[in-house]
Design an enzyme around this catalytic site. Structure first.
Site, short mmCIF file in Angstrom:
data_model
loop_
_atom_site.label_atom_id
_atom_site.label_comp_id
_atom_site.label_asym_id
_atom_site.label_seq_id
_atom_site.Cartn_x
_atom_site.Cartn_y
_atom_site.Cartn_z
N LYS A 252 0.78 -1.31 0.00
CA LYS A 252 0.03 0.02 -0.02
C LYS A 252 0.70 1.34 0.17
CE LYS A 252 -3.38 2.47 2.92
NZ LYS A 252 -3.85 2.47 4.11
N ASP A 257 -2.30 10.28 4.21
CA ASP A 257 -3.62 10.19 4.13
C ASP A 257 -4.46 10.80 5.26
OD1 ASP A 257 -6.38 8.89 4.30
OD2 ASP A 257 -5.80 7.08 5.41
N LYS A 264 -9.68 12.48 9.36
CA LYS A 264 -9.23 11.83 10.56
C LYS A 264 -9.05 12.73 11.52
CE LYS A 264 -6.26 8.51 8.20
NZ LYS A 264 -6.79 7.03 8.53
N ASP A 275 1.60 6.25 6.12
CA ASP A 275 0.75 5.26 5.56
C ASP A 275 1.15 4.45 4.41
OD1 ASP A 275 -1.96 4.02 5.95
OD2 ASP A 275 -3.00 5.33 4.72
N ASP A 334 -12.16 7.53 4.16
CA ASP A 334 -11.05 6.78 4.91
C ASP A 334 -10.89 5.51 4.95
OD1 ASP A 334 -8.79 7.54 6.64
OD2 ASP A 334 -9.99 7.27 8.36
N GLU A 336 -9.81 4.07 2.24
CA GLU A 336 -9.27 4.44 0.83
C GLU A 336 -8.30 3.47 0.14
OE1 GLU A 336 -5.86 4.92 2.78
OE2 GLU A 336 -7.83 5.91 3.38
N ARG A 338 -8.07 0.17 0.47
CA ARG A 338 -8.49 -0.79 -0.18
C ARG A 338 -9.05 -0.71 -1.63
NH1 ARG A 338 -12.93 -1.79 4.48
NH2 ARG A 338 -11.06 -0.72 5.60
#
Length: 482
Positions: A252, A257, A264, A275, A334, A336, A338
């Site tokens: 990933k 993020d 968040k 991230d 959030d 995102e 996946r």
């Protein structure tokens, strides 16, 4: 840090390390050291309990040197390796405290829990990490000494020494990437660094820009990144060191993020530069694989982008179409990762010739909260592939907890108006995230590793710096090595 295989103690040594069998008298390989020890401690029945470390001073050839003795017990089986690793990290911290420069590591006598080359590999994959510091933005830099470590051996362990040192380099590359601020490590900068790594270490790199990704139909990936001025990059690395079908690895690559419109909390936002730790791990592993010239074929993919806020960003309630053709209801911007990974998996399945896929992602707070920083959650429907990964866990020291894949959980990622739901309708967030990705594997054996909670250390511990940990590099490397 330089490692050398030797058959005698160097004259300019300032530190000696001896791992000693806990229930036996302490013996040294070199007569001059044995004589010095007997002169200083003769008659003292010094026996150390397993894991105990003694830091002494010893007069050798007219000068005093540091002597580190570690009590060790091989009879505990696989636990012996864990004890060895923890002790070695403590030794590394001691070497820094003492400002050691020329170190003699006496031979691995009585350490029969692994063959000698593997012990050497474990040692050299750990010690350099004790000298790691991300200090490029500090006026005062870390003052670690340049160390030469002379390892006594009565058989050739040069391969293990070199292999472990290269693994440590891969881990430090991953750490640097995770620790770098997001304003520096944009998707384009990540692509540039990977390109340079490929040139330096010997693997092919291909970078696809936004237009190329759009042509392939990677709409989910591009949707996540469309609010940022830093455009997405699909980074593909290929290493061809052997024969047969390649293994696929995906990381990933969210360079930052914010959560998007599903913003968040501010308290955790400063760590979101990390991230992309899954990407950092696969990049570091790829570098180590190439440096060690493993006779294997590997393809790794990173979908690098940023999830930020802008008027053109995607929204909760949108429906996104993936490269695989499946539609996804966006319950949360959030969730995102996946979405980007779904397209990365489809790319790997349809565009690269791989026989299986493992994927690493800092994906859910659910796994981070449940497993903390002890192990990562692993989801797969393929028992053989899991065993292939898990069988190397004791060597990597990276632990896995397998998540359940009951069919009832798949009901939680269904939507009334789209093929899939990008969150969960009924809890079990970590499981549902993994099952969401499992929907895109097609006919490939697939493993999802949720490394959230494992990739960033808040404080320094056992000689290891705070910040990025490089978790996952050893898992990927050992899995590929087989």
């Amino acid at each position: 840090m330089i490692f050398k295989m030797v058959n005698s103690c160097p004259q300019n040594v300032d530190t000696i390390i001896r791992y000693a069998k806990f229930d036996a008298p302490i013996k040294f390989s070199c007569p001059v050291l044995q004589e010095a020890f007997d002169n200083a401690f003769g008659g003292d029945d010094l026996k150390l309990q397993p894991g105990t470390i003694k830091n002494l001073r010893l007069k050798v050839a007219g000068k005093f040197v540091n002597l580190i003795i570690v009590g060790f017990d091989c009879s505990v089986g696989e636990k012996a390796l864990d004890v060895f690793k923890k002790a070695t990290l403590k030794v590394g911290a001691l070497l820094n405290e003492m400002k050691s420069e020329v170190i003699f590591w006496d031979k691995f006598t009585g350490m029969y829990f692994l063959e000698k080359n593997e012990i050497a590999r474990q040692m050299t994959s750990l010690l350099p990490l004790c000298d790691y510091a991300f200090d490029k933005y500090l006026i005062k830099k870390a003052d670690y000494t340049n160390k030469e470590i002379h390892v006594y051996a009565d058989e050739d362990i040069s391969k293990g020494l070199e292999e472990g040192a290269n693994i440590a380099k891969g881990i430090m590359i991953a750490r640097d990437l995770v620790n770098e601020p997001a304003e520096v490590l944009t998707p384009a900068e990540m692509a540039n660094r990977v390109t340079e790594f490929g040139k330096e270490f010997g693997f092919e790199v291909e970078v696809f820009d936004k237009e190329a990704c759009a042509e392939m139909g990677m709409n989910a990936f591009l949707t996540v990144g469309r609010a940022s001025v830093n455009e997405p990059k699909l980074i593909v690395m290929r290493y061809n060191g052997g024969e047969g079908v390649a293994k696929g690895v995906i990381g990933k690559g969210l360079c930052y993020d914010s959560g998007g419109l599903h913003l968040k909390p501010g308290a955790g936002m400063d760590s979101m530069k990390g991230d992309m730790a899954g990407a950092g791990a696969v990049i570091g592993a790829m570098c180590a694989i190439a440096m060690n010239k493993l006779p294997k074929n590997v393809v790794t993919v990173v979908a690098a982008c940023e999830n930020v806020i802008d008027g053109k960003g995607y929204r909760n309630g949108d429906i996104v179409h993936t490269m695989a053709g499946k539609s996804v209801f966006v319950a949360s911007t959030d969730a995102e990762g996946r979405l980007t990974l779904a397209d990365a998996i489809t790319y790997m399945v349809r565009k690269e010739n791989v026989d299986s896929i493992i994927e690493l992602a800092t994906l859910t707070g659910s796994c981070a909260g449940f497993f903390s920083n002890v192990c990562c959650g692993v989801l797969t429907t393929d028992d053989a592939l899991f065993e292939e990964l898990n069988s190397k866990s004791f060597l990597s020291g990276e632990k896995y907890a397998r998540l359940p894949v009951y069919d009832e959980y798949r009901e939680f990622i269904k939507s009334d108006i789209a093929d899939l739901y990008n969150s969960s309708t009924n809890g079990a967030g970590g499981i549902c995230a993994g099952l969401f990705l499992d929907e895109f594997k097609e006919d490939k054996p697939f493993i999802h590793m949720d490394v959230a909670g494992m990739t960033f250390a808040k404080t320094k511990k056992d000689g290891l710096a705070a910040g990025g940990t490089g978790f996952g590099v050893k898992s990927v490397y050992n899995y590929i090595k087989g």
